[in-house]
Scaffold this motif. Structure first.
Motif, PDB file in Angstrom:
ATOM      1  N   GLN A 121       0.811  -1.213   0.000  1.00 45.49           N
ATOM      2  CA  GLN A 121       0.000   0.000   0.000  1.00 45.49           C
ATOM      3  C   GLN A 121       0.849   1.271   0.000  1.00 45.49           C
ATOM      4  N   ILE A 122       2.169   1.117  -0.086  1.00 46.48           N
ATOM      5  CA  ILE A 122       3.075   2.255   0.032  1.00 46.48           C
ATOM      6  C   ILE A 122       3.792   2.505  -1.288  1.00 46.48           C
ATOM      7  N   ALA A 123       3.669   3.727  -1.808  1.00 48.00           N
ATOM      8  CA  ALA A 123       4.320   4.091  -3.073  1.00 48.00           C
ATOM      9  C   ALA A 123       5.734   4.597  -2.856  1.00 48.00           C
ATOM     10  N   GLY A 124       6.020   5.130  -1.670  1.00 46.14           N
ATOM     11  CA  GLY A 124       7.350   5.666  -1.383  1.00 46.14           C
ATOM     12  C   GLY A 124       7.550   5.861   0.102  1.00 46.14           C
ATOM     13  N   ASP A 132      20.305   4.134  12.203  1.00 45.60           N
ATOM     14  CA  ASP A 132      20.818   2.773  12.232  1.00 45.60           C
ATOM     15  C   ASP A 132      21.106   2.350  10.797  1.00 45.60           C
ATOM     16  N   GLN A 133      22.377   2.152  10.465  1.00 44.12           N
ATOM     17  CA  GLN A 133      22.755   1.856   9.089  1.00 44.12           C
ATOM     18  C   GLN A 133      22.146   0.548   8.596  1.00 44.12           C
ATOM     19  N   ASP A 134      22.102  -0.475   9.452  1.00 39.14           N
ATOM     20  CA  ASP A 134      21.541  -1.765   9.027  1.00 39.14           C
ATOM     21  C   ASP A 134      20.042  -1.650   8.753  1.00 39.14           C
ATOM     22  N   TYR A 135      19.347  -0.830   9.536  1.00 36.61           N
ATOM     23  CA  TYR A 135      17.916  -0.647   9.305  1.00 36.61           C
ATOM     24  C   TYR A 135      17.687   0.056   7.974  1.00 36.61           C
ATOM     25  N   VAL A 136      18.516   1.071   7.700  1.00 38.75           N
ATOM     26  CA  VAL A 136      18.432   1.763   6.413  1.00 38.75           C
ATOM     27  C   VAL A 136      18.694   0.775   5.274  1.00 38.75           C
ATOM     28  N   GLY A 137      19.673  -0.107   5.454  1.00 40.44           N
ATOM     29  CA  GLY A 137      19.966  -1.113   4.438  1.00 40.44           C
ATOM     30  C   GLY A 137      18.779  -2.023   4.185  1.00 40.44           C
ATOM     31  N   MET A 138      18.055  -2.384   5.261  1.00 42.43           N
ATOM     32  CA  MET A 138      16.860  -3.209   5.103  1.00 42.43           C
ATOM     33  C   MET A 138      15.801  -2.481   4.287  1.00 42.43           C
ATOM     34  N   LEU A 139      15.609  -1.187   4.550  1.00 40.18           N
ATOM     35  CA  LEU A 139      14.625  -0.401   3.805  1.00 40.18           C
ATOM     36  C   LEU A 139      14.989  -0.320   2.327  1.00 40.18           C
ATOM     37  N   CYS A 140      16.286  -0.201   2.049  1.00 40.71           N
ATOM     38  CA  CYS A 140      16.730  -0.120   0.655  1.00 40.71           C
ATOM     39  C   CYS A 140      16.408  -1.397  -0.123  1.00 40.71           C
ATOM     40  N   GLN A 141      16.276  -2.524   0.586  1.00 40.41           N
ATOM     41  CA  GLN A 141      16.015  -3.809  -0.078  1.00 40.41           C
ATOM     42  C   GLN A 141      14.532  -4.070  -0.314  1.00 40.41           C
ATOM     43  N   LEU A 142      13.661  -3.162   0.132  1.00 39.11           N
ATOM     44  CA  LEU A 142      12.219  -3.390  -0.017  1.00 39.11           C
ATOM     45  C   LEU A 142      11.747  -3.207  -1.448  1.00 39.11           C
ATOM     46  N   GLY A 143      12.512  -2.499  -2.257  1.00 39.28           N
ATOM     47  CA  GLY A 143      12.074  -2.216  -3.620  1.00 39.28           C
ATOM     48  C   GLY A 143      11.074  -1.079  -3.691  1.00 39.28           C
ATOM     49  N   ILE A 144      10.948  -0.305  -2.608  1.00 38.12           N
ATOM     50  CA  ILE A 144      10.049   0.851  -2.563  1.00 38.12           C
ATOM     51  C   ILE A 144      10.906   2.107  -2.633  1.00 38.12           C
ATOM     52  N   ARG A 317      11.437   9.662  -8.209  1.00 37.21           N
ATOM     53  CA  ARG A 317      11.843   8.256  -8.100  1.00 37.21           C
ATOM     54  C   ARG A 317      10.650   7.331  -8.343  1.00 37.21           C
ATOM     55  N   ILE A 318       9.469   7.723  -7.862  1.00 34.35           N
ATOM     56  CA  ILE A 318       8.266   6.918  -8.096  1.00 34.35           C
ATOM     57  C   ILE A 318       7.961   6.857  -9.589  1.00 34.35           C
ATOM     58  N   ARG A 319       8.130   7.990 -10.277  1.00 32.29           N
ATOM     59  CA  ARG A 319       7.833   8.029 -11.712  1.00 32.29           C
ATOM     60  C   ARG A 319       8.893   7.313 -12.530  1.00 32.29           C
ATOM     61  N   ILE A 320      10.167   7.493 -12.148  1.00 32.81           N
ATOM     62  CA  ILE A 320      11.280   6.947 -12.935  1.00 32.81           C
ATOM     63  C   ILE A 320      12.200   6.160 -11.997  1.00 32.81           C
ATOM     64  N   PRO A 321      11.874   4.910 -11.698  1.00 37.75           N
ATOM     65  CA  PRO A 321      12.654   4.126 -10.730  1.00 37.75           C
ATOM     66  C   PRO A 321      14.125   3.957 -11.102  1.00 37.75           C
ATOM     67  N   SER A 322      14.446   4.001 -12.398  1.00 36.99           N
ATOM     68  CA  SER A 322      15.821   3.735 -12.830  1.00 36.99           C
ATOM     69  C   SER A 322      16.703   4.981 -12.815  1.00 36.99           C
TER      70      SER A 322
END
Length: 343
Positions: A121-124, A132-144, A317-322
């Motif tokens: 349900q989350i676009a961004g 917390d660097q590891d928590y940020v890393g986890m968020l980066c892996q969500l694909g959001i 980023r939502i419009r152009i993911p790449s």
């Protein structure tokens, strides 16, 4: 009316999308995110493409959710209060609704999302006070799509997979050091845990660099850099740290206004006069800094502009993911007040 016939390619170019994506919107073939569909239809309406404008449906209802993830909601001492206002305004105008999630310490430790956070349900995501660097890393892996504003001290030297927008820290502190040196300071201390967050780490870098370019020596005996804790808000605790010093420096550079105000209270308990006996500076440009006695020299953060830029980055980023990731620093401005001597 347009001077020539508008094509799907024109719409694609105006939106920064492929012609194939625009074709999917009009032909109803293939999956296209609702936000992208809305963008294409709005641009088609502006360009007068294909069919009467009244037949182009651009919904006025919210088109998606943006999640704010934070350890603590911004307080009056935090630039995030201005950030949040402008950020919310920008995404609302684009048709998104902000959902706020406070991350608990347990969730941070276990690298878990809040239980009511539904990724589908989350676009961004926008992250504030996530140190917390590891928590940020986890968020980066969500694909959001994710944009951070400030982060952990280690994140600023890591190749994180997200957008990042924050205040400029190094040059602002270097300008403060230069002015202190011009006012006669030869020994300058630092107050704040430089491992607390990315902005504190950069201010520490600015402090070190400022000393070097002004021909001054770093002396850790004049620094209070213990791990961040509620003790920094206690002027009695700061007084105990000052009492451990065999002598005091000519000035203290504090990592933010909150620390500077607490330090000024501790210095007054030692019957020291500011700035005659010792000079003090802060960082943030909080409203409170103008009403201390004496008024505090600080470096003002452009919180409103940082919020707008963060929203623009996330919406793009939502419009152009790449699109290539962007790290943006917004200029901060020194505010010279009576807590330092005149040059």
């Amino acid at each position: 009316m347009p001077s020539r016939k508008i094509t799907m390619q024109d719409i694609a170019d105006a939106c920064g999308l492929s012609r194939n994506t625009v074709s999917k919107v009009y032909n109803g073939r293939g999956s296209v995110p609702q936000s992208t569909r809305n963008l294409v239809l709005q641009k088609a309406k502006e360009l007068g493409y294909g069919f009467p404008a009244e037949n182009v449906s651009v919904p006025h209802q919210p088109i998606g959710n943006i999640a704010l993830l934070t350890r603590y909601l911004p307080s009056q001492f935090h630039f995030g209060t201005l950030f949040l206002s402008s950020f919310t305004d920008m995404i609302s105008r684009a048709g998104y609704t902000l959902r706020i999630y406070e991350v608990s310490q347990e969730e941070l430790d276990k690298k878990q999302l809040p239980p009511h956070f539904a990724p589908a349900q989350i676009a961004g995501i926008v992250g504030i006070e996530l140190f917390d660097q590891d928590y940020v890393g986890m968020l980066c892996q969500l694909g959001i799509p994710l944009v951070l504003s400030d982060s952990s001290a280690d994140t600023i030297t890591s190749l994180i997979e997200c957008d990042y927008v924050t205040m400029e820290n190094i040059a602002g502190v270097m300008a403060v050091i230069r002015r202190l040196a011009e006012a006669g300071a030869r020994q300058i201390g630092f107050v704040g845990d430089y491992n607390h967050c990315g902005s504190f780490r950069e201010r520490w870098y600015g402090y070190q660099q400022g000393l070097m370019v002004n021909g001054l020596q770093y002396d850790k005996r004049f620094c209070i850099c213990e791990p961040d804790s509620p003790s920094y808000a206690d002027s009695a605790w700061l007084l105990s740290r000052l009492d451990r010093m065999s002598s005091l420096p000519d000035a203290f550079v504090c990592a933010n206004d909150f620390l500077a105000i607490s330090l000024m209270q501790a210095l007054k308990k030692k019957a020291l006069s500011i700035p005659e006996d010792i000079m003090v500076t802060g960082f943030d440009g909080t409203t409170q800094s103008a009403f201390t006695d004496p008024p505090l020299t600080t470096v003002r953060i452009q919180g409103t502009e940082i919020g707008r830029l963060a929203a623009e980055l996330l919406l793009n980023r939502i419009r152009i993911p790449s699109f290539p990731y962007s790290w943006t620093h917004v200029k901060s401005t020194p505010i010279w007040r009576e807590s330092i001597r005149k040059t």
